[in-house]
Design a protein around this motif. Structure first.
Motif, PDB file in Angstrom:
ATOM      1  N   ASP A  91      -0.982   1.048   9.519  1.00 38.47           N
ATOM      2  CA  ASP A  91      -0.665  -0.195  10.013  1.00 38.47           C
ATOM      3  C   ASP A  91      -1.932  -1.033  10.396  1.00 38.47           C
ATOM      4  O   ASP A  91      -2.947  -0.505  10.499  1.00 38.47           O
ATOM      5  N   VAL A  92      -1.634  -2.270  10.027  1.00 42.97           N
ATOM      6  CA  VAL A  92      -2.891  -3.375  10.129  1.00 42.97           C
ATOM      7  C   VAL A  92      -2.344  -4.397  11.224  1.00 42.97           C
ATOM      8  O   VAL A  92      -1.275  -4.742  11.460  1.00 42.97           O
ATOM      9  N   ASP A  93      -3.509  -4.641  12.294  1.00 43.63           N
ATOM     10  CA  ASP A  93      -3.440  -5.678  13.119  1.00 43.63           C
ATOM     11  C   ASP A  93      -4.376  -6.700  12.715  1.00 43.63           C
ATOM     12  O   ASP A  93      -5.784  -6.451  12.295  1.00 43.63           O
ATOM     13  N   HIS A  94      -4.105  -7.956  12.840  1.00 43.56           N
ATOM     14  CA  HIS A  94      -5.163  -8.934  12.045  1.00 43.56           C
ATOM     15  C   HIS A  94      -4.885 -10.222  12.863  1.00 43.56           C
ATOM     16  O   HIS A  94      -3.729 -10.747  12.820  1.00 43.56           O
ATOM     17  N   TYR A  95      -6.165 -10.775  13.328  1.00 46.13           N
ATOM     18  CA  TYR A  95      -6.068 -12.041  14.073  1.00 46.13           C
ATOM     19  C   TYR A  95      -7.260 -12.792  13.529  1.00 46.13           C
ATOM     20  O   TYR A  95      -8.305 -12.447  13.451  1.00 46.13           O
ATOM     21  N   VAL A  96      -6.650 -14.256  13.490  1.00 48.64           N
ATOM     22  CA  VAL A  96      -7.650 -15.239  12.949  1.00 48.64           C
ATOM     23  C   VAL A  96      -7.382 -16.481  13.481  1.00 48.64           C
ATOM     24  O   VAL A  96      -6.436 -16.778  13.452  1.00 48.64           O
ATOM     25  N   ALA A 115      -8.377   0.737   2.773  1.00 49.68           N
ATOM     26  CA  ALA A 115      -7.279   1.639   2.577  1.00 49.68           C
ATOM     27  C   ALA A 115      -7.397   2.280   1.250  1.00 49.68           C
ATOM     28  O   ALA A 115      -6.939   3.287   1.110  1.00 49.68           O
ATOM     29  N   ALA A 116      -8.039   1.451   0.162  1.00 44.06           N
ATOM     30  CA  ALA A 116      -8.091   2.280  -1.167  1.00 44.06           C
ATOM     31  C   ALA A 116      -9.061   3.820  -0.861  1.00 44.06           C
ATOM     32  O   ALA A 116      -8.629   4.747  -1.538  1.00 44.06           O
ATOM     33  N   GLU A 117      -9.982   3.430  -0.145  1.00 42.82           N
ATOM     34  CA  GLU A 117     -10.879   4.734   0.075  1.00 42.82           C
ATOM     35  C   GLU A 117     -10.164   5.820   0.679  1.00 42.82           C
ATOM     36  O   GLU A 117     -10.327   6.890   0.503  1.00 42.82           O
ATOM     37  N   ILE A 118      -9.347   5.297   1.785  1.00 42.67           N
ATOM     38  CA  ILE A 118      -8.682   6.318   2.597  1.00 42.67           C
ATOM     39  C   ILE A 118      -7.559   7.158   1.682  1.00 42.67           C
ATOM     40  O   ILE A 118      -7.444   8.239   1.903  1.00 42.67           O
ATOM     41  N   ALA A 119      -6.895   6.307   0.979  1.00 41.25           N
ATOM     42  CA  ALA A 119      -6.183   7.108  -0.199  1.00 41.25           C
ATOM     43  C   ALA A 119      -6.827   8.164  -1.165  1.00 41.25           C
ATOM     44  O   ALA A 119      -6.458   9.151  -1.302  1.00 41.25           O
ATOM     45  N   ALA A 120      -7.834   7.610  -1.432  1.00 37.62           N
ATOM     46  CA  ALA A 120      -8.787   8.668  -2.374  1.00 37.62           C
ATOM     47  C   ALA A 120      -9.075   9.736  -1.566  1.00 37.62           C
ATOM     48  O   ALA A 120      -9.197  10.903  -2.079  1.00 37.62           O
ATOM     49  N   ALA A 121      -9.486   9.619  -0.229  1.00 37.68           N
ATOM     50  CA  ALA A 121     -10.078  10.657   0.159  1.00 37.68           C
ATOM     51  C   ALA A 121      -9.054  11.611   0.484  1.00 37.68           C
ATOM     52  O   ALA A 121      -9.001  12.993   0.733  1.00 37.68           O
ATOM     53  N   ALA A 122      -7.528  11.272   0.664  1.00 34.35           N
ATOM     54  CA  ALA A 122      -6.557  11.874   0.941  1.00 34.35           C
ATOM     55  C   ALA A 122      -5.714  12.524  -0.255  1.00 34.35           C
ATOM     56  O   ALA A 122      -4.806  13.073  -0.264  1.00 34.35           O
ATOM     57  N   ALA A 124      -4.274  10.743  -2.553  1.00 33.40           N
ATOM     58  CA  ALA A 124      -2.853  10.084  -2.603  1.00 33.40           C
ATOM     59  C   ALA A 124      -3.262   8.973  -3.690  1.00 33.40           C
ATOM     60  O   ALA A 124      -4.298   8.473  -3.911  1.00 33.40           O
ATOM     61  N   GLU A 125      -1.882   8.631  -3.997  1.00 33.58           N
ATOM     62  CA  GLU A 125      -2.037   7.853  -5.298  1.00 33.58           C
ATOM     63  C   GLU A 125      -2.378   6.444  -4.707  1.00 33.58           C
ATOM     64  O   GLU A 125      -2.973   5.485  -5.440  1.00 33.58           O
ATOM     65  N   ARG A 126      -1.900   6.147  -3.609  1.00 32.07           N
ATOM     66  CA  ARG A 126      -2.031   4.883  -2.969  1.00 32.07           C
ATOM     67  C   ARG A 126      -1.869   4.920  -1.393  1.00 32.07           C
ATOM     68  O   ARG A 126      -1.370   5.849  -0.871  1.00 32.07           O
ATOM     69  N   ALA A 127      -2.307   3.953  -0.941  1.00 33.12           N
ATOM     70  CA  ALA A 127      -2.153   3.483   0.712  1.00 33.12           C
ATOM     71  C   ALA A 127      -1.277   2.399   0.814  1.00 33.12           C
ATOM     72  O   ALA A 127      -0.765   1.466  -0.038  1.00 33.12           O
ATOM     73  N   ASP A 128      -0.199   2.684   1.899  1.00 29.74           N
ATOM     74  CA  ASP A 128       0.855   1.673   1.989  1.00 29.74           C
ATOM     75  C   ASP A 128       0.560   0.916   3.359  1.00 29.74           C
ATOM     76  O   ASP A 128       0.553   1.602   4.510  1.00 29.74           O
ATOM     77  N   ASP A 318       7.341 -11.235  11.008  1.00 31.81           N
ATOM     78  CA  ASP A 318       7.917 -10.497   9.698  1.00 31.81           C
ATOM     79  C   ASP A 318       6.694  -9.461   9.385  1.00 31.81           C
ATOM     80  O   ASP A 318       5.255  -9.422   9.476  1.00 31.81           O
ATOM     81  N   THR A 319       7.285  -8.208   8.889  1.00 26.93           N
ATOM     82  CA  THR A 319       6.386  -7.195   8.253  1.00 26.93           C
ATOM     83  C   THR A 319       6.016  -7.535   6.819  1.00 26.93           C
ATOM     84  O   THR A 319       6.883  -7.787   5.862  1.00 26.93           O
ATOM     85  N   TRP A 320       4.945  -7.523   6.612  1.00 25.22           N
ATOM     86  CA  TRP A 320       4.397  -7.655   5.155  1.00 25.22           C
ATOM     87  C   TRP A 320       3.821  -6.138   4.570  1.00 25.22           C
ATOM     88  O   TRP A 320       3.292  -5.676   5.671  1.00 25.22           O
ATOM     89  N   ARG A 321       3.980  -6.167   3.397  1.00 23.12           N
ATOM     90  CA  ARG A 321       3.561  -4.743   2.897  1.00 23.12           C
ATOM     91  C   ARG A 321       2.871  -4.948   1.515  1.00 23.12           C
ATOM     92  O   ARG A 321       3.061  -5.625   0.924  1.00 23.12           O
ATOM     93  N   LEU A 322       1.922  -4.171   1.524  1.00 21.32           N
ATOM     94  CA  LEU A 322       1.016  -4.240   0.362  1.00 21.32           C
ATOM     95  C   LEU A 322       0.696  -2.730   0.061  1.00 21.32           C
ATOM     96  O   LEU A 322       0.169  -1.753   0.715  1.00 21.32           O
ATOM     97  N   LEU A 323       1.038  -2.132  -1.401  1.00 25.98           N
ATOM     98  CA  LEU A 323       0.664  -0.904  -1.836  1.00 25.98           C
ATOM     99  C   LEU A 323      -0.631  -1.135  -2.617  1.00 25.98           C
ATOM    100  O   LEU A 323      -0.981  -1.872  -3.468  1.00 25.98           O
ATOM    101  N   VAL A 324      -1.542  -0.140  -1.827  1.00 23.23           N
ATOM    102  CA  VAL A 324      -2.950  -0.115  -2.565  1.00 23.23           C
ATOM    103  C   VAL A 324      -3.223   0.987  -3.374  1.00 23.23           C
ATOM    104  O   VAL A 324      -3.263   2.014  -2.745  1.00 23.23           O
ATOM    105  N   PRO A 325      -3.732   0.964  -4.511  1.00 22.84           N
ATOM    106  CA  PRO A 325      -3.907   2.050  -5.599  1.00 22.84           C
ATOM    107  C   PRO A 325      -5.261   2.476  -4.908  1.00 22.84           C
ATOM    108  O   PRO A 325      -5.943   1.786  -4.241  1.00 22.84           O
ATOM    109  N   ARG A 326      -5.378   3.824  -4.992  1.00 23.27           N
ATOM    110  CA  ARG A 326      -6.552   4.776  -4.548  1.00 23.27           C
ATOM    111  C   ARG A 326      -7.707   4.106  -5.293  1.00 23.27           C
ATOM    112  O   ARG A 326      -7.614   3.533  -6.453  1.00 23.27           O
ATOM    113  N   ALA A 327      -8.940   4.255  -4.763  1.00 22.88           N
ATOM    114  CA  ALA A 327     -10.228   3.721  -5.145  1.00 22.88           C
ATOM    115  C   ALA A 327     -10.594   4.688  -6.345  1.00 22.88           C
ATOM    116  O   ALA A 327     -10.356   5.869  -6.253  1.00 22.88           O
TER     117      ALA A 327
END
Length: 327
Positions: A91-96, A115-122, A124-128, A318-327
């Protein structure tokens, strides 16, 4: 002046911008930023200092999973990643600020790379990644679609006014009890009820008890604002059938984080009893309102249930989603 920390050294990012990770001592500045953004985007700026501190404590790795962007001494953007499941949901929190969109976009790119680094460390194919924003947020308008994010769901934030005079603790039917959580055993009961009653709901991810406690900032939480409802079954044995998880960290509004009833007890008034218990408790703590978020497509007609109890729409998210491939 921006707080500096040996644990999170400042780094150069884009011209005129300084980016570093957050520390707990940044909470007052982060709170001010969040409330400034929320006042414009949602019409409300009631985020509390304790709530920000809790957000920072429940981050998986604060030094690598949080970002502050400064324009000179001015904090203009903040982002954080939270583990949201036993899998690879983040989950992401972001304010600007509205006059600092490039800084917000830069933090989006940094958290996506992380997120790509986290997926690689785990392995996993990707982070959600999931990020909730109001429809008119500058990121939603200017940044997310161009970077592959998809708007997948809308939620409503509802509020209801509470007063000591109008919100008395409810009378309980025979065989039904409602208790505040006051022991480690009850904390685990609350966990089990949340896992059971939210299974299958949009956006909910099951997680082990230890991970849930971190996500809930359990060691710093006021557990007296979590209630468990029980009723006597056919054999005369009390069975736990419902839970309301609340917190009191916002400036004027109490908050319902989770409200769930087991399938066998739905439609029996348990959720209403838990909410009315919360109304009375928050009113007696000096809160003027109670708030919660509800999925507009909830299969249990939750939106109609809440409006029937006096809740009114405050704003949409609104909930936005991004699938991030592993690094």
């Amino acid at each position: 002046m921006p707080i500096q920390s040996d644990a999170s050294p400042a780094i150069s990012a884009v011209p005129g911008l300084t980016v570093r990770s957050a520390v707990i001592a940044d909470a007052p500045a982060i709170r001010a930023l969040i409330n400034e953004v929320d006042l414009v985007d949602a019409g409300d700026g009631g985020y509390g200092l304790e709530e920000v501190e809790s957000d920072l404590r429940r981050t998986g790795d604060l030094a690598r999973d949080s970002w502050l962007a400064f324009d000179g001494d001015r904090l203009v953007a903040y982002a954080v990643l939270w583990p949201a499941s036993a899998g690879y949901r983040l989950d992401v929190d972001h304010y600007v600020l509205r006059d600092a969109v490039p800084a917000g976009i830069h933090l989006l790119d940094l958290l996506t790379a992380r997120a790509a680094e986290i997926a690689a460390a785990a392995n996993a194919e990707r982070a959600d990644l999931h990020l909730a924003l109001t429809p008119d947020s500058v990121l939603a308008v200017h940044a997310l679609p161009a970077r592959g994010w998809r708007n997948i769901r809308r939620h409503h934030v509802l509020t209801r006014q509470v007063t000591v005079e109008t919100d008395e603790p409810p009378a309980l039917p025979e065989g039904v009890t409602v208790r505040s959580v006051s022991s480690p055993e009850d904390e685990e009961v609350a966990y089990r009820l949340v896992q059971e009653t939210f299974a299958g709901h949009f956006g909910f991810e099951a997680m082990p008890y230890a991970d849930w406690r971190k996500r809930m900032d359990a060691d710093h939480r006021d557990w007296s604002l979590t209630w468990i409802a029980s009723r006597v079954d056919a054999t005369g044995r009390p069975v736990d059938v419902g839970v309301l998880v609340g917190h009191n960290e916002r400036e004027a509004t109490g908050w319902v984080q989770n409200l769930g009833t087991v399938a066998a007890a739905r439609g029996s008034g348990i959720a209403t009893l838990l909410l009315r218990t919360a109304f009375a408790a928050f009113a007696r703590r000096g809160r003027s309102a109670i708030g919660l978020g509800v999925d507009t497509e909830n299969v249990n007609n939750a939106l109609r249930f809440y409006t029937g109890l006096g809740f009114e729409l405050q704003f949409a998210a609104d909930t936005w989603r991004l699938l991030v491939p592993r690094a």
